[in-house]
Design an enzyme around this catalytic site. Sequence first.
Site, PDB file in Angstrom:
ATOM      1  N   CYS A  18       0.974  -1.066  -0.143  1.00  0.00           N
ATOM      2  CA  CYS A  18       0.100   0.002  -0.022  1.00  0.00           C
ATOM      3  C   CYS A  18       0.943   1.196  -0.199  1.00  0.00           C
ATOM      4  O   CYS A  18       1.717   1.480   0.887  1.00  0.00           O
ATOM      5  CB  CYS A  18      -0.851   0.019   1.202  1.00  0.00           C
ATOM      6  SG  CYS A  18      -2.025   1.641   1.426  1.00  0.00           S
ATOM      7  N   CYS A  44       0.255   3.406   3.542  1.00  0.00           N
ATOM      8  CA  CYS A  44       0.541   3.182   4.799  1.00  0.00           C
ATOM      9  C   CYS A  44       1.696   1.910   4.917  1.00  0.00           C
ATOM     10  O   CYS A  44       2.033   1.634   5.922  1.00  0.00           O
ATOM     11  CB  CYS A  44      -0.553   2.522   5.748  1.00  0.00           C
ATOM     12  SG  CYS A  44      -1.377   0.979   5.041  1.00  0.00           S
ATOM     13  N   CYS A 100      -6.566  -2.293   0.617  1.00  0.00           N
ATOM     14  CA  CYS A 100      -5.518  -2.369   1.968  1.00  0.00           C
ATOM     15  C   CYS A 100      -6.274  -2.650   3.183  1.00  0.00           C
ATOM     16  O   CYS A 100      -7.206  -1.592   3.644  1.00  0.00           O
ATOM     17  CB  CYS A 100      -4.638  -1.046   2.129  1.00  0.00           C
ATOM     18  SG  CYS A 100      -3.663  -0.890   3.643  1.00  0.00           S
ATOM     19  N   CYS A 154      -5.531   0.528   5.936  1.00  0.00           N
ATOM     20  CA  CYS A 154      -5.834   1.977   6.005  1.00  0.00           C
ATOM     21  C   CYS A 154      -7.071   2.020   5.167  1.00  0.00           C
ATOM     22  O   CYS A 154      -7.794   3.143   4.850  1.00  0.00           O
ATOM     23  CB  CYS A 154      -4.868   2.895   5.529  1.00  0.00           C
ATOM     24  SG  CYS A 154      -4.439   2.629   3.985  1.00  0.00           S
ATOM     25  N   ASP A 213      22.567  -2.808 -16.281  1.00  0.00           N
ATOM     26  CA  ASP A 213      22.103  -4.052 -15.220  1.00  0.00           C
ATOM     27  C   ASP A 213      21.133  -4.929 -15.748  1.00  0.00           C
ATOM     28  O   ASP A 213      20.037  -4.407 -15.963  1.00  0.00           O
ATOM     29  CB  ASP A 213      21.742  -3.374 -13.783  1.00  0.00           C
ATOM     30  CG  ASP A 213      21.362  -4.090 -12.713  1.00  0.00           C
ATOM     31  OD1 ASP A 213      21.571  -5.401 -13.135  1.00  0.00           O
ATOM     32  OD2 ASP A 213      20.799  -3.870 -11.781  1.00  0.00           O
TER      33      ASP A 213
END
Length: 414
Positions: A200, A203, A216, A219, A338
């Site tokens: 999330c 939060c 979520c 929250c 990379d």
Amino acid sequence: MSGKLTARAKFATVLLRGAAALSRATGRGDGSVIGGRVGLVVEPQLLNLLAEGRGVALVSGTNGKTTTTRFATAAMEAAGAVATNSFGANMPTGHTTALAKQMGAELAALEVDEHYLGQLLEATSPKVVALLNLSRDQLDRAMEVTSLAAKWREIIENQIQETVVVANADDPLIVWAAQPAQRVVWVAGGQNWTADSSICPVCGKHLDRFGEFWRCPSCGFTRPNPTWTVADQGSAVMAPDGSRVEIDLRLPGKINRANAAMALAVAAQFGVSPHQAAPRLTTVESVAGRYATVERDGRRLRLLLAKNPAGWLENFDMVRDGLPVVLALNAREVDGFDTSWIYDVDFSSLRGRHVIVIGDRRTDLAVRLQIDGVTFHVVDDISAAIESVPAGDAEVVANYTAFQDIRKEFNRVN
């Protein structure tokens, strides 16, 4: 548009076109970057001046922005001529060239690199901004995705007033970034790749997922209700008024059906009804060489571009059953040096296939395939790969510079 430009801006535009033409004539590219660079040196405000008075749509995201921009352009053309950066030059130099080349177009659909969204918002005052998705991409030189989402949220909070945001309701990072906008149109665009949005953004707790729905539990941050939805396995889009809009695309894959839904939602903000726009999407058959078919020695190779883990996953969804697959991996500057991200890609769907590996970093890819139990052959280049597959159709999945190398081999311009 040219009548509104200052003498300096007109001069800059002439030089821009000349530089672009010279670049094309000498085989150095389509001229979008060098043309824009020349124009902006002469008149630093050229992009702003060329955008003034136009109805502009910006399209940004990690994956799908080139295709969505092409779809949106086709759909918006029902309302008039549309200027667009059709070759994917998605930074200010490319945008400047696109607008300068199409002075008479009152509308514009511009693909925007994620890191330049704020600059383009300021320069073009767009009517619409489409936000597609956010996923990891070239982390050796690019911003981490949650940081980019936070940057977008700040931009939207501080820079967007009258602009309509068309946003993917299925990507939690996009939803969080778009929340501060006064006007948001939510599209159920789908999200096959969820590895970068499992937490999330509000939060920091793990999100619960049930199909496309997410929430979520800590929250309450949750997926908004979309007003545009891909329906019936991609054969149609449900519009805000509840009507069903049939779509018949020439481009493969679930991701392109989602891109089409986003494009219809963008075009609607310019007064183009989805029933009027949808047939125009059928005209899009190749996007800067992506999905094009090239032929040599009795082999027909379809070219697919995959630049990051999400893109490779989406392309495996498009690979046709039973066909040989050529995988090409480079790690040059524009790819990112990379290659560790290939360990985030699940290659197991290629087990049992005839797989050929090429590219500068073909040995890196070979090790990764071996770990996933995929049988493969390593060869030097695309010519050797063609010799290694039987006559008939084959699929080619390549990252950016490997894709361009293959296109140059076949002398393709578009």
